[in-house]
Scaffold this motif. Structure first.
Motif, short mmCIF file in Angstrom:
data_model
loop_
_atom_site.label_atom_id
_atom_site.label_comp_id
_atom_site.label_asym_id
_atom_site.label_seq_id
_atom_site.Cartn_x
_atom_site.Cartn_y
_atom_site.Cartn_z
N GLN A 14 -22.07 -31.97 -36.26
CA GLN A 14 -20.91 -32.84 -36.02
C GLN A 14 -21.35 -34.29 -35.86
OE1 GLN A 14 -18.09 -31.40 -33.08
NE2 GLN A 14 -18.63 -29.29 -33.57
N ALA A 15 -22.56 -34.51 -35.36
CA ALA A 15 -23.07 -35.87 -35.17
C ALA A 15 -23.33 -36.58 -36.50
CB ALA A 15 -24.35 -35.84 -34.34
N TYR A 16 -23.82 -35.85 -37.52
CA TYR A 16 -24.10 -36.51 -38.80
C TYR A 16 -22.97 -36.35 -39.81
CZ TYR A 16 -26.00 -31.93 -40.28
OH TYR A 16 -26.18 -30.61 -40.57
N ARG A 17 -21.98 -35.59 -39.51
CA ARG A 17 -20.85 -35.40 -40.44
C ARG A 17 -20.23 -36.73 -40.88
NH1 ARG A 17 -19.94 -32.25 -44.30
NH2 ARG A 17 -17.81 -32.34 -44.95
N PRO A 18 -20.11 -37.73 -39.99
CA PRO A 18 -19.53 -39.01 -40.42
C PRO A 18 -20.33 -39.73 -41.51
CG PRO A 18 -19.46 -38.84 -38.04
CD PRO A 18 -20.28 -37.68 -38.54
N TRP A 19 -21.59 -39.38 -41.70
CA TRP A 19 -22.39 -40.00 -42.76
C TRP A 19 -21.74 -39.83 -44.13
CZ3 TRP A 19 -28.11 -38.18 -41.62
CH2 TRP A 19 -28.51 -38.70 -40.39
N TYR A 20 -21.02 -38.71 -44.31
CA TYR A 20 -20.38 -38.45 -45.60
C TYR A 20 -19.24 -39.42 -45.91
CZ TYR A 20 -23.18 -34.23 -45.88
OH TYR A 20 -24.24 -33.36 -45.94
N GLY A 21 -18.78 -40.16 -44.90
CA GLY A 21 -17.75 -41.16 -45.12
C GLY A 21 -18.28 -42.56 -45.35
N LEU A 22 -19.60 -42.74 -45.23
CA LEU A 22 -20.20 -44.06 -45.40
C LEU A 22 -20.21 -44.49 -46.87
CD1 LEU A 22 -23.30 -43.68 -43.04
CD2 LEU A 22 -21.14 -44.87 -42.56
N LYS A 23 -20.07 -45.79 -47.07
CA LYS A 23 -20.08 -46.33 -48.43
C LYS A 23 -21.38 -46.01 -49.16
CE LYS A 23 -19.24 -50.54 -51.03
NZ LYS A 23 -18.88 -51.96 -50.97
N ILE A 24 -22.51 -46.06 -48.45
CA ILE A 24 -23.80 -45.78 -49.08
C ILE A 24 -23.84 -44.34 -49.61
CG2 ILE A 24 -25.00 -45.13 -46.94
CD1 ILE A 24 -27.49 -46.59 -48.10
N TRP A 25 -23.24 -43.38 -48.89
CA TRP A 25 -23.19 -42.00 -49.38
C TRP A 25 -22.25 -41.89 -50.57
CZ3 TRP A 25 -25.45 -37.79 -50.40
CH2 TRP A 25 -24.72 -36.70 -50.87
N LYS A 26 -21.10 -42.53 -50.48
CA LYS A 26 -20.13 -42.46 -51.58
C LYS A 26 -20.74 -43.02 -52.86
CE LYS A 26 -16.11 -42.48 -48.60
NZ LYS A 26 -14.91 -43.19 -48.16
N ASN A 27 -21.52 -44.10 -52.74
CA ASN A 27 -22.20 -44.67 -53.91
C ASN A 27 -23.29 -43.73 -54.42
OD1 ASN A 27 -20.61 -46.95 -53.88
ND2 ASN A 27 -22.09 -48.18 -52.75
N ALA A 28 -24.06 -43.13 -53.50
CA ALA A 28 -25.12 -42.19 -53.90
C ALA A 28 -24.51 -40.98 -54.61
CB ALA A 28 -25.92 -41.75 -52.68
N ARG A 29 -23.41 -40.48 -54.07
CA ARG A 29 -22.72 -39.33 -54.66
C ARG A 29 -22.23 -39.67 -56.08
NH1 ARG A 29 -17.78 -37.51 -55.59
NH2 ARG A 29 -17.37 -35.28 -55.34
N GLN A 30 -21.58 -40.83 -56.20
CA GLN A 30 -21.07 -41.26 -57.50
C GLN A 30 -22.21 -41.43 -58.51
OE1 GLN A 30 -19.08 -45.08 -57.40
NE2 GLN A 30 -17.89 -44.59 -59.22
N THR A 31 -23.32 -41.99 -58.07
CA THR A 31 -24.48 -42.18 -58.94
C THR A 31 -25.03 -40.83 -59.41
OG1 THR A 31 -25.05 -44.27 -57.89
CG2 THR A 31 -26.83 -43.12 -59.06
N HIS A 60 -30.74 -31.63 -45.01
CA HIS A 60 -31.22 -32.80 -44.27
C HIS A 60 -31.17 -32.61 -42.75
CE1 HIS A 60 -27.18 -34.18 -43.12
NE2 HIS A 60 -26.82 -33.77 -44.33
N LYS A 61 -30.25 -31.83 -42.26
CA LYS A 61 -30.13 -31.53 -40.81
C LYS A 61 -30.25 -32.78 -39.94
CE LYS A 61 -31.62 -26.83 -41.45
NZ LYS A 61 -32.49 -25.74 -41.05
N GLY A 62 -29.63 -33.86 -40.39
CA GLY A 62 -29.62 -35.09 -39.61
C GLY A 62 -30.77 -36.04 -39.90
#
Length: 113
Positions: A14-31, A60-62
């Motif tokens: 639950q602590a790292y779940r918000p990472w999936y909403g970060l712009k850097i993740w969205k860009n990495a996912r799109q790439t 990654h487990k955090g």
């Protein structure tokens, strides 16, 4: 109707779940999906399926470096991610065999001496 089931994720997850909403993740996912638009697991069985999920090859487990590392990203279809990968993570090794029927993952119990 409200879902009354307890949240199945651990406190750590639950602590790292918000990472999936970060712009850097969205860009990495799109790439990743632009580089490999097809499900890598389906391609192993010569099936062509659109990838809609970016999976972490090594969970990654955090660990931020594993989370964001493009070499740790894998394009998958939702069925592979939601079923097969979840089973593999629970078991601790990849599911699958080579042409001779031997497990592909050296961590498979069959491979241990």
């Amino acid at each position: 109707m409200t879902d009354k089931r307890p949240h199945h994720r651990t406190a750590a997850a639950q602590a790292y779940r918000p990472w999936y909403g970060l712009k850097i993740w969205k860009n990495a996912r799109q790439t990743q999906l632009a580089l490999q638009p097809l499900c890598e697991r389906c391609l192993q069985s010569e099936t062509v399926t659109e990838a809609t999920v970016v999976n972490h090859r090594q969970p990654h487990k955090g660990d931020w470096s594993l989370f964001i590392d493009p070499d740790n990203h894998e394009s998958l279809c939702a069925p592979h991610h939601d079923a097969l990968v979840q089973k593999e993570e629970a078991r601790g090794y990849a599911i699958g065999a080579d042409i001779d029927g031997r497990p592909i993952d050296p961590l498979h119990p069959w491979s241990r001496s």
